[in-house]
Scaffold this active site. Structure first.
Site, PDB file in Angstrom:
ATOM      1  NE  ARG A   1      -2.538   0.852   3.767  1.00 19.64           N
ATOM      2  CZ  ARG A   1      -3.423   0.730   4.755  1.00 19.64           C
ATOM      3  NH1 ARG A   1      -4.704   0.533   4.502  1.00 19.64           N
ATOM      4  NH2 ARG A   1      -3.015   0.771   6.008  1.00 19.64           N
TER       5      ARG A   1
ATOM      6  NE  ARG B   1      -1.316   3.992   7.582  1.00 19.59           N
ATOM      7  CZ  ARG B   1      -2.500   3.557   8.016  1.00 19.59           C
ATOM      8  NH1 ARG B   1      -3.560   3.729   7.271  1.00 19.59           N
ATOM      9  NH2 ARG B   1      -2.623   2.945   9.171  1.00 19.59           N
TER      10      ARG B   1
ATOM     11  NE  ARG C   1      -1.301  -0.936  11.586  1.00 17.64           N
ATOM     12  CZ  ARG C   1      -1.486  -0.679  10.294  1.00 17.64           C
ATOM     13  NH1 ARG C   1      -0.519  -0.852   9.435  1.00 17.64           N
ATOM     14  NH2 ARG C   1      -2.642  -0.247   9.870  1.00 17.64           N
TER      15      ARG C   1
HETATM   16  P1  AMP Z   1      -5.721   2.897  11.553  1.00 23.40           P
HETATM   17  O1  AMP Z   1      -5.509   3.850  10.432  1.00 23.40           O
HETATM   18  O2  AMP Z   1      -7.164   2.744  11.932  1.00 23.40           O
HETATM   19  O3  AMP Z   1      -5.060   1.567  11.320  1.00 23.40           O
HETATM   20  O4  AMP Z   1      -5.017   3.530  12.856  1.00 23.40           O
HETATM   21  C1  AMP Z   1      -3.636   3.836  12.879  1.00 23.40           C
HETATM   22  C2  AMP Z   1      -3.143   3.938  14.316  1.00 23.40           C
HETATM   23  O5  AMP Z   1      -3.855   4.975  15.018  1.00 23.40           O
HETATM   24  C3  AMP Z   1      -3.332   2.690  15.174  1.00 23.40           C
HETATM   25  O6  AMP Z   1      -2.340   1.722  14.960  1.00 23.40           O
HETATM   26  C4  AMP Z   1      -3.287   3.294  16.578  1.00 23.40           C
HETATM   27  O7  AMP Z   1      -1.970   3.637  16.965  1.00 23.40           O
HETATM   28  C5  AMP Z   1      -4.065   4.605  16.391  1.00 23.40           C
HETATM   29  N1  AMP Z   1      -5.517   4.369  16.578  1.00 23.40           N
HETATM   30  C6  AMP Z   1      -6.489   4.460  15.632  1.00 23.40           C
HETATM   31  N2  AMP Z   1      -7.693   4.165  16.137  1.00 23.40           N
HETATM   32  C7  AMP Z   1      -7.487   3.863  17.445  1.00 23.40           C
HETATM   33  C8  AMP Z   1      -8.339   3.443  18.506  1.00 23.40           C
HETATM   34  N3  AMP Z   1      -9.666   3.281  18.325  1.00 23.40           N
HETATM   35  N4  AMP Z   1      -7.788   3.216  19.725  1.00 23.40           N
HETATM   36  C9  AMP Z   1      -6.468   3.387  19.921  1.00 23.40           C
HETATM   37  N5  AMP Z   1      -5.591   3.752  18.957  1.00 23.40           N
HETATM   38  C10 AMP Z   1      -6.095   3.988  17.736  1.00 23.40           C
END
Ligand code: AMP
Length: 214
Positions: A127, A160, A171
């Site tokens: 990606r 990213r 993750r």
């Molecule tokens: P994402 O784009 O949804 O994969 O989010 C990227 C990063 O943002 C995650 O790996 C976390 O570090 C943080 N993050 C996003 N959403 C949450 C959440 N609901 N709770 C805690 N951390 C979050």
């Protein structure tokens, strides 16, 4: 319509969320995107998010809940919203239930999208995104040119930080240990709908629509 999208990183939540939000005219609320914006602005939570994201870890529940609470007060959420990437832990889901009660709102559905881990790792590592317009590219889904530039704004595409191999694995682990328990949580509330994410984008979208409009 008030919806939650659940699924491991790279499953296509963001893509499906965009399609669904357009169809229902509701905002897509992505906590990940909110944190990426906070990092860009170098706010205090942004600095904390930057460090944790690099390690594939989650932000503290109380900060995430505060962020979501504030966002849901905005007028564009009046007719519903789609939460993409929230809740991600049981305490976040419990906090969100309280928030719904306070706002006299009900959740319509929780959509869980799943795909095999090997497919996810391949998707995430391929990606790339445009730092200017946010367009997302991928070798199999939306290929980018040999030069690796954005079709629209000709910016150099970037990977990213948290899509790098070591972080992806972390993750995934975080998803399995902290987020998967939410499937049972919402199943018990009879709100859970499961969709196979290993199909073409349009097919996944139609499966979601069929479930919601049943
Ligand atoms: P994402 O784009 O949804 O994969 O989010 C990227 C990063 O943002 C995650 O790996 C976390 O570090 C943080 N993050 C996003 N959403 C949450 C959440 N609901 N709770 C805690 N951390 C979050």
């Amino acid at each position: 319509m008030r919806l939650i999208f659940l699924g491991p990183p790279g499953v296509g939540k963001g893509t499906q969320a965009q399609l669904l939000c357009k169809k229902y005219g509701i905002p897509q609320i992505s906590t990940g995107a909110m944190y990426r914006q906070a990092i860009k602005n170098q706010t205090t939570p942004g600095k904390q998010a930057e460090a944790l994201m690099k390690q594939g870890k989650l932000m503290p529940d109380f900060i995430t809940l505060g962020l979501v609470k504030e966002r849901l007060q905005k007028s564009d959420c009046k007719n519903g919203y789609l939460l993409d990437g929230f809740p991600r832990t049981i305490p976040q889901a419990e906090g969100f239930d309280k928030l719904l009660q306070e706002m006299h709102q009900k959740l319509d559905a929780v959509i869980s999208i799943s795909v095999d881990e090997a497919v996810l790792i391949k998707r995430l590592s391929g990606r790339r995104s445009c730092p200017k317009c946010g367009a997302v590219y991928h070798a199999d889904i939306h290929p980018f040119s040999k030069k690796g530039l954005c079709d629209k704004c000709h910016e150099k595409l970037v990977q990213r930080e948290d899509d790098k191999h070591e972080t992806i694995k972390k993750r995934m682990d975080v998803y399995l240990t902290q987020t998967v328990p939410l499937l049972d949580y919402y199943k018990k509330k009879k709100l859970l709908y499961e969709v196979d994410g290993d199909q073409e984008i349009e097919k996944v979208f139609n499966s979601i629509l069929n479930l919601l409009e049943k």
